[in-house]
Design a protein around this motif. Structure first.
Motif, PDB file in Angstrom:
ATOM      1  N   TYR A 199       0.856  -1.174   0.000  1.00 48.71           N
ATOM      2  CA  TYR A 199       0.000   0.000   0.000  1.00 48.71           C
ATOM      3  C   TYR A 199       0.896   1.230   0.000  1.00 48.71           C
ATOM      4  O   TYR A 199       2.075   1.142   0.336  1.00 48.71           O
ATOM      5  N   ARG A 200       0.319   2.358  -0.368  1.00 54.54           N
ATOM      6  CA  ARG A 200       1.110   3.583  -0.327  1.00 54.54           C
ATOM      7  C   ARG A 200       0.248   4.745   0.147  1.00 54.54           C
ATOM      8  O   ARG A 200      -0.973   4.739  -0.019  1.00 54.54           O
ATOM      9  N   GLN A 201       0.927   5.725   0.714  1.00 50.30           N
ATOM     10  CA  GLN A 201       0.249   6.922   1.178  1.00 50.30           C
ATOM     11  C   GLN A 201       1.093   8.132   0.828  1.00 50.30           C
ATOM     12  O   GLN A 201       2.222   8.287   1.321  1.00 50.30           O
ATOM     13  N   ARG A 217      -4.357   6.339   2.385  1.00 47.03           N
ATOM     14  CA  ARG A 217      -3.581   5.163   2.018  1.00 47.03           C
ATOM     15  C   ARG A 217      -4.369   4.357   0.973  1.00 47.03           C
ATOM     16  O   ARG A 217      -5.575   4.185   1.098  1.00 47.03           O
TER      17      ARG A 217
END
Length: 116
Positions: free
Chosen positions: A37-39, A45
């Protein structure tokens, strides 16, 4: 207690590549689904890629299809994210996640910064 440790992030120019790794502690790694995942700053997120416990099924967000590849090595208890053709909009903290039923573990994240 499960611990997830991400590595491989850094500063890279647009068009470049990185390979992120997430090493898990504990046993039974092969029973867990894994995900990246990325934020990005100021954003929620989001899921980038996931892989089933056996590695036979993968999922990619539309924004990364064709550029990102998720894989896992159950013997090494590690999941990888190969990132190619990086874009400035890929700049974010990338997190590893491990799930099985109600069990849900997150790593601390690794920063990826893409310069234009």
């Amino acid at each position: 207690q499960v611990q997830l440790v991400e590595s491989g992030g850094g500063l890279v120019q647009s068009g470049g590549s990185l390979k992120l790794s997430c090493a898990a502690s504990g046993s039974m790694f092969s029973l867990y689904a894994m995900g990246w995942y990325r934020q990005a700053p100021g954003k929620q997120r989001e899921s980038v890629a996931t892989i089933s416990s056996s590695g036979g099924n993968t999922y990619y967000a539309d924004s990364v299809k064709g550029r990102f590849t998720i894989s896992r090595d159950n013997a090494k208890k590690t999941v990888y994210l190969q990132i190619n053709s990086l874009k400035p909009q890929d700049t974010a903290v990338y997190f590893c996640r491990m799930t099985r039923g109600s069990e849900d573990y997150w790593g601390q994240g690794t920063q990826v910064t893409v310069s234009s």
